[in-house]
Design an enzyme around this catalytic site. Structure first.
Site, mmCIF file in Angstrom:
data_model
loop_
_atom_site.group_PDB
_atom_site.id
_atom_site.type_symbol
_atom_site.label_atom_id
_atom_site.label_comp_id
_atom_site.label_asym_id
_atom_site.label_seq_id
_atom_site.Cartn_x
_atom_site.Cartn_y
_atom_site.Cartn_z
ATOM 1 N N LYS A 1 56.514 40.723 41.610
ATOM 2 C CA LYS A 1 56.296 40.704 40.150
ATOM 3 C C LYS A 1 57.656 40.775 39.481
ATOM 4 C CE LYS A 1 55.842 42.622 36.604
ATOM 5 N NZ LYS A 1 56.694 42.253 35.450
ATOM 6 N N GLY B 1 63.947 49.213 38.560
ATOM 7 C CA GLY B 1 63.901 49.134 37.104
ATOM 8 C C GLY B 1 64.327 50.449 36.490
ATOM 9 N N SER B 2 63.799 50.717 35.320
ATOM 10 C CA SER B 2 64.230 51.893 34.569
ATOM 11 C C SER B 2 63.602 53.177 35.134
ATOM 12 C CB SER B 2 63.827 51.747 33.109
ATOM 13 O OG SER B 2 62.415 51.725 33.018
ATOM 14 N N GLU C 1 64.263 52.213 42.990
ATOM 15 C CA GLU C 1 65.695 51.952 42.747
ATOM 16 C C GLU C 1 65.855 51.891 41.233
ATOM 17 O OE1 GLU C 1 67.995 51.672 45.110
ATOM 18 O OE2 GLU C 1 66.723 51.547 46.883
ATOM 19 N N CYS D 1 73.045 47.912 37.539
ATOM 20 C CA CYS D 1 72.728 49.319 37.823
ATOM 21 C C CYS D 1 73.944 50.022 38.394
ATOM 22 C CB CYS D 1 71.566 49.403 38.792
ATOM 23 S SG CYS D 1 71.867 48.515 40.316
#
Ligand code: NAD
Length: 483
Positions: free
Chosen positions: A163, A212-213, A234, A268
């Site tokens: 996704k 992601g966040s 992560e 990141c």
């Protein structure tokens, strides 16, 4: 331009000029369930191919990615607004990860035979895949991010339901089309859409790998806990860079600017806050300003490598950067270069150097994710270390000094999952190293040997007898040992 008729669509725009690139349907929860069922049906045969059989398909896909590199890079540039220099590494890096697991899967998935403490028993540990793994990814590296995790899951024998971010689904969609085009088994699917689709993926899979966040990662972890499935997370970072007075300041300043502005700061593992020991501060700032002033901002889609910094991938992200800088300035920080969005079309933020910052400012404590070189003067190494560790994040960092052994000793005290001495943001390219965050920056790690692939598997303990007497001392009837 692709125009699909479904009303439930995400509009994908080119950040370089805001033009519409495509309308991509949002995969509904029912469609996600159907896709998951299809992938599950194909998984047993995929697993039965064995490591070598699966490696053949991964190798063909790697070749497809290489052959279609130019087209993929162009699509990445269109949907992210990246500079060519940032986009160019995506398929190549992904291909490197594919190759790593082609080379290393067998050794980590092989049965293990620990010694038995009882001579009449033989022990085996098997590593069997989770049938269906969900891989949910962000927009900052649309091809690289899925490719950091999916090759290991596929090589483990899992089917994968991916996704991508709703902001950048096109290039990853193309990579999945490549998997289909080579005729590979139906074990790699893609669902498109935003949070609702992502949540539906978490609801269908046996293990979820999320990038992601922190906020979304926490929601994914909560749902995974409710479903009692494992998750790998992560997440974001606020990566510190510590510059000691004895560092090579030319190299450190060059790295600081590159590390802060690479991918328009949307990494990141980007340098997010810099602590410089007082004796080196003025010289370091002077050099950082000089390098930042020389950066070329814009788009180079038609003339590769003619800009250094591209657009921000979304206007929302651009606004976060504007707010961090504006709030810092309102609280007393000084902008020496940049400090505003660029005029004209597109979502560009000018590469920025900001000083006189303090730890309480968002630009030094929250993830900025923009091309901002934020520099704080510190009295000494102790202050730098204390400030580095006073953060909820713990992803990456770097330490700069003329004394490498001292650098390693200092690096060993920084509470992060990955750290460089006299380099920045490059641990991820050494695939024998684990890549994962500490504290709020994540749970688990990718790459780094056995852990990077076994997380897609469950260990099964098998015990077999080597002798079969009629009864065993601990079976019925209970009683004193026969004399
Ligand atoms: P995000 O958390 O907003 O979205 C990430 C993905 O989660 C997207 O695909 C989104 O559609 C999906 N999603 C949203 N809500 C969901 C839900 N409830 N359930 C399941 N999925 C859901 O992050 P973003 O803005 O796309 O990406 C930026 C963040 O990613 C930054 O914090 C950055 O540091 C982080 N990041 C981390 C790494 C790493 O390796 N640690 C790498 C790249 C980016």
């Amino acid at each position: 331009m692709t125009t699909l008729e479904s009303p439930a669509v995400d509009v994908v725009r080119n950040p370089a000029d805001g033009t519409e690139l495509a309308q991509v349907p949002r995969t509904s929860p029912d469609e996600v369930a159907a896709l998951a069922a299809r992938l599950r049906a194909a998984q047993p045969a995929w697993e039965a191919l064995g490591v070598e059989g699966r490696a053949e398909w991964l190798a063909r896909w790697r070749d497809w990615l290489t052959e279609h590199q130019a087209q993929l890079i162009d699509l990445v540039q269109q949907e992210t607004g990246k500079a060519f220099g940032d986009a160019a590494s995506e398929p190549a890096y992904g291909g490197m990860v594919v190759q790593y697991w082609i080379d290393h899967a067998a050794e980590h998935l092989a049965d293990e035979h620990p010694a038995s403490t009882i001579p009449t028993q033989r022990l085996i540990i098997q590593h069997r895949p989770f049938p269906l793994v969900g891989v949910i990814t962000p927009w900052n590296w649309p091809i690289t991010m899925p490719l950091l995790d999916i090759p290991a899951a596929l090589m483990a024998g899992s089917a994968v339901l991916s996704k991508p971010s709703e902001l950048t689904p096109l290039s990853w969609g193309e990579a999945v089309r490549g998997w289909q085009e080579i005729g590979a088994p139906d074990v790699l699917g893609i669902a498109t859409g935003g949070g609702e689709t992502g949540a539906a993926v978490v609801d269908q899979v046996d293990m979820v790998q999320f990038t992601g966040s922190v906020r979304t990662g926490r929601a994914v972890a909560v749902r995974a806990a409710e479903r009692l499935i494992p998750c790998g997370l992560e997440l974001g970072g606020k990566d510190p860079m510590i510059v000691l007075a004895d560092a090579d300041l030319e190299r450190a300043a060059n790295a600081a600017v590159w590390g802060s502005c690479v991918n328009a700061g949307q990494g990141c593992s980007a340098v997010e806050r810099i602590y410089v020991e007082a004796p080196a501060y003025d010289e370091f700032v002077r050099r950082a300003v000089e390098v930042t002033e020389s950066l070329r901002l814009g788009t180079d889609r038609t003339a590769p490598l003619t800009v250094d910094v591209g657009a921000m991938s979304s206007e929302a992200q651009l606004r976060i950067v504007e707010r961090h800088v504006a709030d810092a300035v309102a609280a007393g920080a000084r902008v020496l270069v940049g400090g505003s969005r660029a005029e004209g079309p597109g979502w560009y933020y000018r590469p920025t150097v900001i000083v006189d910052v303090t730890p309480d400012m968002d630009v030094m404590s929250e993830e900025t994710f923009g091309p901002v070189v934020a520099i704080q003067r510190v009295a000494d190494v102790d202050e730098a270390l204390r400030l580095s560790n006073e953060s909820a994040f713990g992803l990456c960092g770097s330490v700069w000094t003329g004394d490498r052994e001292r650098g390693i000793a200092l690096a060993s005290q920084v509470e992060v999952g990955a750290i460089c001495v006299n380099d920045a943001c490059v641990t991820n390219f050494q695939l024998d190293l684990p890549s994962g965050g500490w504290k709020d920056s994540g749970i688990g790690a990718r790459f780094g040997g056995a852990g990077g692939i076994r997380k897609y598997t469950r260990a099964r303990a098998v015990l077999s007898t080597l002798a079969e007497p009629a009864t065993e001392p601990h079976w019925y009837p209970f009683g004193p040992p026969a004399s």
